[in-house]
Design a protein around this motif. Structure first.
Motif, PDB file in Angstrom:
ATOM      1  N   MET A 106     -21.513  44.343-101.131  1.00 27.64           N
ATOM      2  CA  MET A 106     -21.111  42.941-101.218  1.00 27.64           C
ATOM      3  C   MET A 106     -20.871  42.393 -99.815  1.00 27.64           C
ATOM      4  SD  MET A 106     -18.525  42.743-104.491  1.00 27.64           S
ATOM      5  CE  MET A 106     -17.479  44.096-103.932  1.00 27.64           C
ATOM      6  N   LYS A 107     -21.177  41.118 -99.658  1.00 31.74           N
ATOM      7  CA  LYS A 107     -21.024  40.453 -98.361  1.00 31.74           C
ATOM      8  C   LYS A 107     -20.052  39.286 -98.516  1.00 31.74           C
ATOM      9  CE  LYS A 107     -24.730  39.410 -95.937  1.00 31.74           C
ATOM     10  NZ  LYS A 107     -25.959  38.699 -95.494  1.00 31.74           N
ATOM     11  N   LEU A 108     -19.184  39.126 -97.503  1.00 26.02           N
ATOM     12  CA  LEU A 108     -18.280  37.989 -97.470  1.00 26.02           C
ATOM     13  C   LEU A 108     -18.594  37.141 -96.245  1.00 26.02           C
ATOM     14  CD1 LEU A 108     -15.741  36.834 -99.022  1.00 26.02           C
ATOM     15  CD2 LEU A 108     -14.403  37.752 -97.108  1.00 26.02           C
ATOM     16  N   TYR A 109     -19.021  35.916 -96.470  1.00 23.39           N
ATOM     17  CA  TYR A 109     -19.157  34.942 -95.393  1.00 23.39           C
ATOM     18  C   TYR A 109     -17.752  34.411 -95.125  1.00 23.39           C
ATOM     19  CZ  TYR A 109     -24.158  34.921 -96.580  1.00 23.39           C
ATOM     20  OH  TYR A 109     -25.461  35.278 -96.832  1.00 23.39           O
ATOM     21  N   TYR A 110     -17.347  34.443 -93.855  1.00 25.42           N
ATOM     22  CA  TYR A 110     -15.936  34.185 -93.572  1.00 25.42           C
ATOM     23  C   TYR A 110     -15.743  33.673 -92.148  1.00 25.42           C
ATOM     24  CZ  TYR A 110     -15.322  37.929 -90.174  1.00 25.42           C
ATOM     25  OH  TYR A 110     -15.389  38.693 -89.029  1.00 25.42           O
ATOM     26  N   HIS A 111     -14.536  33.205 -91.887  1.00 22.48           N
ATOM     27  CA  HIS A 111     -14.033  33.046 -90.526  1.00 22.48           C
ATOM     28  C   HIS A 111     -12.576  33.497 -90.545  1.00 22.48           C
ATOM     29  CE1 HIS A 111     -12.725  31.415 -86.691  1.00 22.48           C
ATOM     30  NE2 HIS A 111     -14.000  31.280 -86.369  1.00 22.48           N
ATOM     31  N   PRO A 112     -12.144  34.317 -89.601  1.00 25.34           N
ATOM     32  CA  PRO A 112     -10.795  34.891 -89.668  1.00 25.34           C
ATOM     33  C   PRO A 112      -9.670  33.878 -89.508  1.00 25.34           C
ATOM     34  CG  PRO A 112     -11.838  35.432 -87.566  1.00 25.34           C
ATOM     35  CD  PRO A 112     -12.898  34.825 -88.427  1.00 25.34           C
ATOM     36  N   ALA A 113      -9.974  32.682 -88.974  1.00 29.11           N
ATOM     37  CA  ALA A 113      -8.947  31.654 -88.845  1.00 29.11           C
ATOM     38  C   ALA A 113      -8.814  30.804 -90.102  1.00 29.11           C
ATOM     39  CB  ALA A 113      -9.242  30.757 -87.640  1.00 29.11           C
ATOM     40  N   SER A 114      -9.688  31.017 -91.063  1.00 26.57           N
ATOM     41  CA  SER A 114      -9.662  30.236 -92.301  1.00 26.57           C
ATOM     42  C   SER A 114      -8.587  30.770 -93.243  1.00 26.57           C
ATOM     43  CB  SER A 114     -11.029  30.291 -92.991  1.00 26.57           C
ATOM     44  OG  SER A 114     -10.928  29.865 -94.335  1.00 26.57           O
ATOM     45  N   THR A 115      -7.686  29.892 -93.653  1.00 29.59           N
ATOM     46  CA  THR A 115      -6.643  30.286 -94.592  1.00 29.59           C
ATOM     47  C   THR A 115      -7.234  30.777 -95.904  1.00 29.59           C
ATOM     48  OG1 THR A 115      -5.155  28.645 -93.621  1.00 29.59           O
ATOM     49  CG2 THR A 115      -4.562  29.497 -95.791  1.00 29.59           C
ATOM     50  N   SER A 116      -8.334  30.181 -96.334  1.00 28.91           N
ATOM     51  CA  SER A 116      -8.949  30.567 -97.602  1.00 28.91           C
ATOM     52  C   SER A 116      -9.628  31.929 -97.531  1.00 28.91           C
ATOM     53  CB  SER A 116      -9.976  29.512 -98.027  1.00 28.91           C
ATOM     54  OG  SER A 116      -9.352  28.275 -98.262  1.00 28.91           O
ATOM     55  N   CYS A 117     -10.038  32.326 -96.344  1.00 31.80           N
ATOM     56  CA  CYS A 117     -10.726  33.615 -96.210  1.00 31.80           C
ATOM     57  C   CYS A 117      -9.762  34.787 -96.200  1.00 31.80           C
ATOM     58  CB  CYS A 117     -11.559  33.635 -94.920  1.00 31.80           C
ATOM     59  SG  CYS A 117     -13.016  32.568 -94.968  1.00 31.80           S
ATOM     60  N   ARG A 118      -8.573  34.585 -95.714  1.00 32.34           N
ATOM     61  CA  ARG A 118      -7.673  35.714 -95.535  1.00 32.34           C
ATOM     62  C   ARG A 118      -7.208  36.366 -96.841  1.00 32.34           C
ATOM     63  NH1 ARG A 118      -6.212  32.437 -91.304  1.00 32.34           N
ATOM     64  NH2 ARG A 118      -4.311  31.646 -92.286  1.00 32.34           N
ATOM     65  N   PRO A 119      -6.986  35.626 -97.938  1.00 36.69           N
ATOM     66  CA  PRO A 119      -6.591  36.329 -99.170  1.00 36.69           C
ATOM     67  C   PRO A 119      -7.608  37.364 -99.644  1.00 36.69           C
ATOM     68  CG  PRO A 119      -6.033  34.014 -99.339  1.00 36.69           C
ATOM     69  CD  PRO A 119      -6.856  34.163 -98.100  1.00 36.69           C
ATOM     70  N   PRO A 120      -8.902  37.029 -99.792  1.00 33.36           N
ATOM     71  CA  PRO A 120      -9.836  38.088-100.197  1.00 33.36           C
ATOM     72  C   PRO A 120     -10.004  39.173 -99.143  1.00 33.36           C
ATOM     73  CG  PRO A 120     -11.016  36.026 -99.806  1.00 33.36           C
ATOM     74  CD  PRO A 120      -9.560  35.706 -99.788  1.00 33.36           C
ATOM     75  N   MET A 121      -9.901  38.813 -97.867  1.00 33.28           N
ATOM     76  CA  MET A 121      -9.978  39.824 -96.821  1.00 33.28           C
ATOM     77  C   MET A 121      -8.817  40.813 -96.934  1.00 33.28           C
ATOM     78  SD  MET A 121     -11.020  37.391 -93.578  1.00 33.28           S
ATOM     79  CE  MET A 121     -10.835  38.707 -92.361  1.00 33.28           C
ATOM     80  N   LEU A 122      -7.614  40.289 -97.153  1.00 28.16           N
ATOM     81  CA  LEU A 122      -6.435  41.149 -97.241  1.00 28.16           C
ATOM     82  C   LEU A 122      -6.497  42.020 -98.490  1.00 28.16           C
ATOM     83  CD1 LEU A 122      -3.668  41.923 -96.043  1.00 28.16           C
ATOM     84  CD2 LEU A 122      -2.661  40.056 -97.384  1.00 28.16           C
ATOM     85  N   PHE A 123      -6.878  41.426 -99.606  1.00 24.84           N
ATOM     86  CA  PHE A 123      -6.973  42.202-100.837  1.00 24.84           C
ATOM     87  C   PHE A 123      -8.016  43.307-100.718  1.00 24.84           C
ATOM     88  CE2 PHE A 123      -8.898  42.896-105.069  1.00 24.84           C
ATOM     89  CZ  PHE A 123      -7.791  43.440-105.713  1.00 24.84           C
ATOM     90  N   ALA A 124      -9.180  42.960-100.169  1.00 23.37           N
ATOM     91  CA  ALA A 124     -10.240  43.959-100.004  1.00 23.37           C
ATOM     92  C   ALA A 124      -9.780  45.094 -99.099  1.00 23.37           C
ATOM     93  CB  ALA A 124     -11.496  43.306 -99.447  1.00 23.37           C
ATOM     94  N   ALA A 125      -9.076  44.750 -98.016  1.00 24.65           N
ATOM     95  CA  ALA A 125      -8.596  45.783 -97.093  1.00 24.65           C
ATOM     96  C   ALA A 125      -7.570  46.684 -97.773  1.00 24.65           C
ATOM     97  CB  ALA A 125      -7.996  45.132 -95.848  1.00 24.65           C
ATOM     98  N   GLU A 126      -6.646  46.089 -98.514  1.00 24.07           N
ATOM     99  CA  GLU A 126      -5.608  46.875 -99.171  1.00 24.07           C
ATOM    100  C   GLU A 126      -6.174  47.729-100.304  1.00 24.07           C
ATOM    101  OE1 GLU A 126      -2.076  47.090 -98.600  1.00 24.07           O
ATOM    102  OE2 GLU A 126      -2.793  46.340 -96.670  1.00 24.07           O
TER     103      GLU A 126
END
Length: 224
Positions: free
Chosen positions: A1-21
């Protein structure tokens, strides 16, 4: 799976954090929203809304952080998105509340006009009125969150166990620290945010926005 993102985006951080955890392997593709890459034809073909995040799973694409969190959680059968009808409905309710209440007025009405130049209003008078209105509305929602959603005894927004709703809300509220918000009038909110920040992946996922905060720390800010 691929996530198009930017690390400064508030909307991107929830799925990024969940995926990492949750140890979900994702391929990350950066979309530079500060240079307008989201408006170029290549990304427009991915998401005509010109927004991140976008999750790509084979030939299936999904937008909106809330939907992506639910999809990822179901993909791995995570207990953080419970199967019980009423428990799941409560998680959905909290996620909708964060999106339609807190995010609208705390972030877009109060924080973003202060920290992002492209969202500042056209005159000092309009800017001041916007920020003051956003502050007043944010205080209302923070009180609801402190007294009723968390209240005495709830460690997380759906009770005593962390759910994907916490990932969504913590990213939205955590941005407040950029402006110096301490949330001291809302002790339950403070305690909850502290628990979320204690997650092992929090610092890594939030390092870009933390760095941005340092770059504007000397600017005068209105806080709650």
């Amino acid at each position: 799976m691929k996530l198009y993102y930017h690390p400064a985006s508030t909307s991107c951080r929830p799925p990024m954090l969940f995926a990492a955890e949750a140890n979900i392997p994702l391929e990350y593709e950066l979309v530079d929203i500060f240079t307008g890459e989201q408006y170029k034809p290549a990304f427009e073909s991915v998401n005509p809304n010109h927004l991140v995040p976008v999750l790509e799973d084979g030939d299936f694409r999904l937008t909106e952080a809330s939907a992506i969190l639910k999809y990822l959680a179901d993909k791995i059968d995570s207990p953080q998105y419970p199967k019980d009808l009423k428990e799941r409905a409560r998680v959905n309710e909290r996620m909708d509340w964060f999106n339609t209440q807190l995010n609208r007025e705390f972030n877009y009405g109060f924080l973003y006009p202060q920290i992002f130049g492209f969202l500042k209003r056209s005159s000092p008078e309009v800017q001041d009125a916007t920020v003051q209105w956003g502050k007043e509305r944010s205080q209302k929602w923070l009180k609801v969150m402190n007294d009723h959603i968390l209240g005495p005894g709830n460690n997380y927004v759906c009770g005593d166990r962390i759910t994907i709703a916490d990932y969504l809300g913590a990213a939205m509220l955590g941005v407040g620290e950029i402006t110096g918000c301490k949330f001291s009038d809302y002790p339950n909110v403070c305690a909850w945010l502290g628990r979320m920040k204690a997650l092992s992946s929090w610092s890594k996922v939030h390092e870009a926005i933390t760095g941005y905060a340092q770059s504007i720390k000397d600017q005068p800010m209105v806080t709650v």
